[in-house]
Structure formats: C-alpha cells, structure tokens
Scaffold this motif. Structure first.
Motif, PDB file in Angstrom:
ATOM      1  N   SER A  76       0.814  -1.215   0.000  1.00 49.36           N
ATOM      2  CA  SER A  76       0.000   0.000   0.000  1.00 49.36           C
ATOM      3  C   SER A  76       0.850   1.269   0.000  1.00 49.36           C
ATOM      4  O   SER A  76       0.311   2.368  -0.066  1.00 49.36           O
ATOM      5  CB  SER A  76      -0.911   0.002   1.223  1.00 49.36           C
ATOM      6  N   ILE A  77       2.171   1.117   0.054  1.00 47.56           N
ATOM      7  CA  ILE A  77       3.031   2.294   0.169  1.00 47.56           C
ATOM      8  C   ILE A  77       3.441   2.781  -1.215  1.00 47.56           C
ATOM      9  O   ILE A  77       3.845   1.997  -2.073  1.00 47.56           O
ATOM     10  CB  ILE A  77       4.277   1.970   1.020  1.00 47.56           C
ATOM     11  N   THR A  81       7.288   7.425  -1.133  1.00 48.88           N
ATOM     12  CA  THR A  81       7.327   7.567   0.320  1.00 48.88           C
ATOM     13  C   THR A  81       8.747   7.313   0.817  1.00 48.88           C
ATOM     14  O   THR A  81       9.253   8.021   1.678  1.00 48.88           O
ATOM     15  CB  THR A  81       6.345   6.580   0.976  1.00 48.88           C
ATOM     16  N   ARG A 109      12.021   4.764  11.417  1.00 54.69           N
ATOM     17  CA  ARG A 109      11.044   5.858  11.454  1.00 54.69           C
ATOM     18  C   ARG A 109       9.627   5.308  11.543  1.00 54.69           C
ATOM     19  O   ARG A 109       8.754   5.906  12.147  1.00 54.69           O
ATOM     20  CB  ARG A 109      11.164   6.705  10.185  1.00 54.69           C
ATOM     21  N   CYS A 110       9.407   4.181  10.888  1.00 57.99           N
ATOM     22  CA  CYS A 110       8.094   3.534  10.969  1.00 57.99           C
ATOM     23  C   CYS A 110       8.104   2.377  11.958  1.00 57.99           C
ATOM     24  O   CYS A 110       7.120   2.120  12.617  1.00 57.99           O
ATOM     25  CB  CYS A 110       7.666   2.993   9.607  1.00 57.99           C
ATOM     26  N   ASN A 114       7.233   2.083  19.731  1.00 57.26           N
ATOM     27  CA  ASN A 114       6.797   3.338  20.332  1.00 57.26           C
ATOM     28  C   ASN A 114       5.349   3.169  20.749  1.00 57.26           C
ATOM     29  O   ASN A 114       4.529   2.661  19.984  1.00 57.26           O
ATOM     30  CB  ASN A 114       6.942   4.477  19.306  1.00 57.26           C
ATOM     31  N   SER A 115       5.045   3.566  21.986  1.00 59.12           N
ATOM     32  CA  SER A 115       3.685   3.359  22.498  1.00 59.12           C
ATOM     33  C   SER A 115       2.642   4.139  21.712  1.00 59.12           C
ATOM     34  O   SER A 115       1.462   3.804  21.715  1.00 59.12           O
ATOM     35  CB  SER A 115       3.618   3.779  23.964  1.00 59.12           C
ATOM     36  N   ALA A 116       3.064   5.225  21.040  1.00 59.76           N
ATOM     37  CA  ALA A 116       2.114   6.025  20.277  1.00 59.76           C
ATOM     38  C   ALA A 116       1.730   5.347  18.963  1.00 59.76           C
ATOM     39  O   ALA A 116       0.757   5.718  18.328  1.00 59.76           O
ATOM     40  CB  ALA A 116       2.708   7.399  19.996  1.00 59.76           C
ATOM     41  N   ARG A 117       2.531   4.355  18.571  1.00 60.20           N
ATOM     42  CA  ARG A 117       2.330   3.702  17.280  1.00 60.20           C
ATOM     43  C   ARG A 117       1.303   2.578  17.410  1.00 60.20           C
ATOM     44  O   ARG A 117       1.501   1.683  18.246  1.00 60.20           O
ATOM     45  CB  ARG A 117       3.686   3.131  16.851  1.00 60.20           C
ATOM     46  N   PRO A 118       0.240   2.587  16.635  1.00 58.19           N
ATOM     47  CA  PRO A 118      -0.739   1.492  16.762  1.00 58.19           C
ATOM     48  C   PRO A 118      -0.149   0.163  16.294  1.00 58.19           C
ATOM     49  O   PRO A 118       0.405   0.068  15.199  1.00 58.19           O
ATOM     50  CB  PRO A 118      -1.897   1.937  15.863  1.00 58.19           C
ATOM     51  N   GLU A 119      -0.235  -0.874  17.161  1.00 60.14           N
ATOM     52  CA  GLU A 119       0.447  -2.145  16.877  1.00 60.14           C
ATOM     53  C   GLU A 119      -0.200  -2.938  15.750  1.00 60.14           C
ATOM     54  O   GLU A 119       0.458  -3.708  15.066  1.00 60.14           O
ATOM     55  CB  GLU A 119       0.491  -2.997  18.156  1.00 60.14           C
ATOM     56  N   ILE A 121      -1.294  -1.755  13.014  1.00 60.50           N
ATOM     57  CA  ILE A 121      -1.050  -1.132  11.717  1.00 60.50           C
ATOM     58  C   ILE A 121       0.357  -1.428  11.218  1.00 60.50           C
ATOM     59  O   ILE A 121       0.574  -1.673  10.037  1.00 60.50           O
ATOM     60  CB  ILE A 121      -1.266   0.400  11.803  1.00 60.50           C
ATOM     61  N   VAL A 122       1.358  -1.405  12.117  1.00 60.31           N
ATOM     62  CA  VAL A 122       2.744  -1.552  11.676  1.00 60.31           C
ATOM     63  C   VAL A 122       3.521  -2.459  12.643  1.00 60.31           C
ATOM     64  O   VAL A 122       3.358  -2.379  13.857  1.00 60.31           O
ATOM     65  CB  VAL A 122       3.410  -0.157  11.518  1.00 60.31           C
TER      66      VAL A 122
ATOM     67  N   GLN B 110      10.574   7.620  22.465  1.00 61.78           N
ATOM     68  CA  GLN B 110       9.546   7.453  23.491  1.00 61.78           C
ATOM     69  C   GLN B 110      10.053   8.099  24.763  1.00 61.78           C
ATOM     70  O   GLN B 110      10.946   7.575  25.425  1.00 61.78           O
ATOM     71  CB  GLN B 110       9.250   5.970  23.693  1.00 61.78           C
ATOM     72  N   SER B 120      -1.054   7.041  24.506  1.00 62.48           N
ATOM     73  CA  SER B 120      -0.112   7.737  23.647  1.00 62.48           C
ATOM     74  C   SER B 120      -0.546   7.590  22.196  1.00 62.48           C
ATOM     75  O   SER B 120      -1.040   6.543  21.794  1.00 62.48           O
ATOM     76  CB  SER B 120       1.298   7.168  23.848  1.00 62.48           C
TER      77      SER B 120
END
Lengths: 147, 254
Positions: A76-77, A81, A109-110, A114-119, A121-122, B110, B120
């Motif tokens: 999908s990329i 990008t 970068r992707c 990171n806790s902000a990153r939805p698991e 999705i990536v 983080q 977050s």
C-alpha cells in the motif's frame, strides 16, 4: 453653514476623489471576480509543477519491482514515500537518480517500538537491540519484507 | 438581591423597541460585506474540499511532512512547516506531554517509559481550511483569501509580510518564508488538485491515515470517512468552520 465646515468638506471631497483616482489605476483587473481578492493569483498558484509523480510513471520502467512490491506487506506504500520525489528522475533518468535510503535509521522511522504507534497497523522492533549493528536490508527485502 | 420594581412609561418602551429595531436593520445592512470574513458554501454539486485524519492509522513516520517540504519548497530548517506531526503522551499521573522534534522529520523517541504511560498517540496537523477563517479576515491588503472550493490561499505577490494572519490562525498553520519574506501556508497542493492528482502528503501516507475529497460528493472517500466515524474538528468553540476532521481524537488535543 459656517465657513470652517465648508472648507473641511472641500478637503474631504478632495481626498476622497484622490483615493478614487489612485484606486482606478492600482486596482488589478481580476480583483473581485470571485471575491475580495486577485483572481489571477489562483492561476499563478496552480501553475507550479508537481514533484511527486504518479505510480504509472514508475511502473513504465520498473515494472518488475512494482510486481514484487504488490505481493508484499509494503504493497500500500507509494514508491516515493521511501524514494523521494520522482520528477527529476523521470525527466533525466540517466543523470539524476532517486533516493535509496539504506541505513537503520530510515526503517525505524516507521518500525521502531513506540507506544504512540498502533500495533495493528505496523510491525515494530526494538530499534537498538534487534540484530544490533546489522543493516535492515541484509535480511529484509524492502520491496517484500518477508521474502 | 430583590428585583427592582420600576415602572416603565410607554414612551420608554417605544424608545427602547425603536433602538433595538434600528440596530437589527443596521446589522442587516452589513450583510453584503459577509464575503470578506466568510466564504459561502456553494450549493449543489460544486466542489467543497474537506480533509480527514484517522488517528488510529497514523504511525508517526512523518512522510507527509517530508513530502510537503519537498513538493512545496518549504525551507528545510526547523520551525518552517506547512504540516507537522505531534506525539502526545498522557501519563498515569494525568500529565500531557506533547513533542514534535523538527516536526517529526527525524523520528520520535519514546520520552516516557511504557509502564508510566496511560495513553499515547500521534496527531498530524495542518491547515484546517476553515470556511470562516480568522486568518483571511485580518489581511490588510487582501492577499489572503478563500476560493469558492473552500481553500484558504495566499496571493504571494500581494502579501506584504506583516504577519497578522500568522498570529490570527488559532491552529498555528502559517509561517513567514525567510527567503521570500511573505507568508506561506498549506494550499492542499492546489497545483496538484487542478491537475487532478492527490496532494503530496496524501500520496505518500503509507497507511492511508490521511483522507481528502469533496464533501458535497457523498460517494467521496472523505464523505464516507465522516459517515463511518465519529469525527471532530480542533477548537470547535472558536466557530472557525474548520474542515479538517479527526477520527478518535482525545479531548487533551487542542
């Protein structure tokens, strides 16, 4: 009417007339055509050349890579990008090449944890501990990561 | 406090009613000037652009920020952005930490250990293309304006770089270009839209977290996005008529 008021009115009339004359010469032709702005500005903004090209332009030469990519997780990329804008490479394919990011810092970068990153999705890895010191592309094909 | 029981005369009543009616008539006389502060949403099928951002899909890669800088010749140094991504961290103590190092171009760290984090997420930000935009109202020379499609644009040859609009924008979406000395902002890639291609940030988004389209076309991706998700805009209390819709936005974001 007192003489002072008469003189004052004359001065007012003079400056209003002066303003109208100046306005007549300075107002751009396309002002107010669609609203309180210069309509020609829209065309000037629209004239800019796009730098990110469409997928078909990439596929024209690199159809084998595109075919590999649509089978993998990165399907999908958009090519640009990772590879950056393609307009120069399309016009002068021999002299100007696209970006080919190779280092770990690009992939994380992707994919860094990171806790902000939805698991859902990536896929995420520990950016420091995961195969320490190795470059990602020695194990993973960026166009088809699980090949 | 007791209500004052004062007798009003009939004359008083007529006088005050007259004053109110006069004010209303005066206010209605200002109606022709409405297009200075608000663009009228076109009726029927003509285009009316809106943008959607799916927070649940944003992975904070900042490809959109890089793409915008490349496409629109935005200066590479920090602090000059047409769009950027913010990382929100809400700790168990209730603290809200927001970070956006260089707009997110160099990636995020983080900043809080995982066990202290309550919640977050990433929030990409850009021009809201408001229909009653505060930024176009304050321009003293008519260089900031709104098109009939609902896009807030800048006429760079008319801009005098006074910076009123930079201060007026409640979302912080404008900056003074240091090379040109005039204001610069998101155009939703107007030059690409006119050629029928998607804006650069939408093109490169790897997860499809950015959506845009015609709000009047009920089959467009943005109209479906708003229909299927519970969307909000930023700072709705300011009545800016913002057209940047967020899905799953936490109330801490502003």
């Amino acid at each position: 009417m007192p003489i002072q008021i008469k003189r004052l009115l004359l001065v007012f009339a003079f400056f209003i007339a002066l303003m109208l004359v100046i306005r007549y010469f300075l107002k751009p032709d396309s002002w107010g055509k669609m609203g309180p702005y210069r309509y020609e500005a829209l065309k000037e903004i629209a004239n800019k050349e796009p730098k990110y090209v469409d997928l078909a332009s990439c596929e024209m030469c690199h159809d084998t890579i595109v075919k590999i990519k649509i089978e993998g997780e990165h399907k999908s990329i958009n090519c640009q990008t990772c590879h950056g804008p393609g307009y120069k490479h399309i016009n002068e394919p021999d002299t100007s090449n696209i970006e080919k990011p190779k280092g770990r810092e690009f992939c994380v970068r992707c994919h860094a944890k990171n806790s902000a990153r939805p698991e859902n999705i990536v896929k995420q890895i520990d950016a420091i501990e995961h195969n320490k010191g190795e470059v990602c592309i020695t194990c993973h094909n960026p166009h088809k990561p699980w090949q | 406090m007791a209500i004052e029981n004062k007798n009003f005369s009939r004359r008083d009543f007529f006088r005050k009613s007259g004053a109110v009616a006069g004010s209303v008539i005066f206010a209605s006389l200002l109606n022709p000037f409405k297009k200075v502060y608000a663009v009228e949403e076109p009726k029927g099928k003509s285009k009316w652009y809106g943008i959607g951002i799916d927070i649940e899909k944003c992975i904070g890669c900042a490809s959109c920020v890089r793409a915008c800088k490349n496409e629109n010749d935005v200066p590479k140094e920090p602090f000059f952005f047409r769009n950027w991504v913010e990382q929100y961290v809400i700790t168990n103590d209730g603290d809200v930490k927001v970070s956006s190092p260089n707009g997110g171009i160099d990636g995020y760290k983080q900043i809080v250990p995982k066990e202290d984090i309550y919640k977050s997420f990433f929030v990409p930000k850009m021009c809201n293309h408001c229909s009653k935009s505060p930024c176009t109202q304050v321009c003293p020379v008519g260089a900031s304006f709104e098109t009939k499609e609902g896009l807030a644009l800048v006429d760079k040859s008319y801009c005098i770089g006074c910076g009123y609009c930079v201060q007026a924008c409640p979302y912080g979406c404008r900056y003074i270009n240091p090379k040109e000395g005039v204001v610069d902002k998101c155009t939703l890639c107007y030059h690409r839209l006119q050629k029928g291609i998607d804006p650069a940030c939408m093109t490169v988004c790897p997860t499809g977290a950015r959506i845009f389209g015609d709000l009047h076309d009920k089959e467009s991706s943005i109209a479906k996005f708003i229909k299927e998700n519970n969307c909000v805009v930023l700072k709705p209390q300011l009545n800016t008529g913002a057209k940047l819709f967020y899905n799953a936005l936490s109330q801490e974001v502003h």
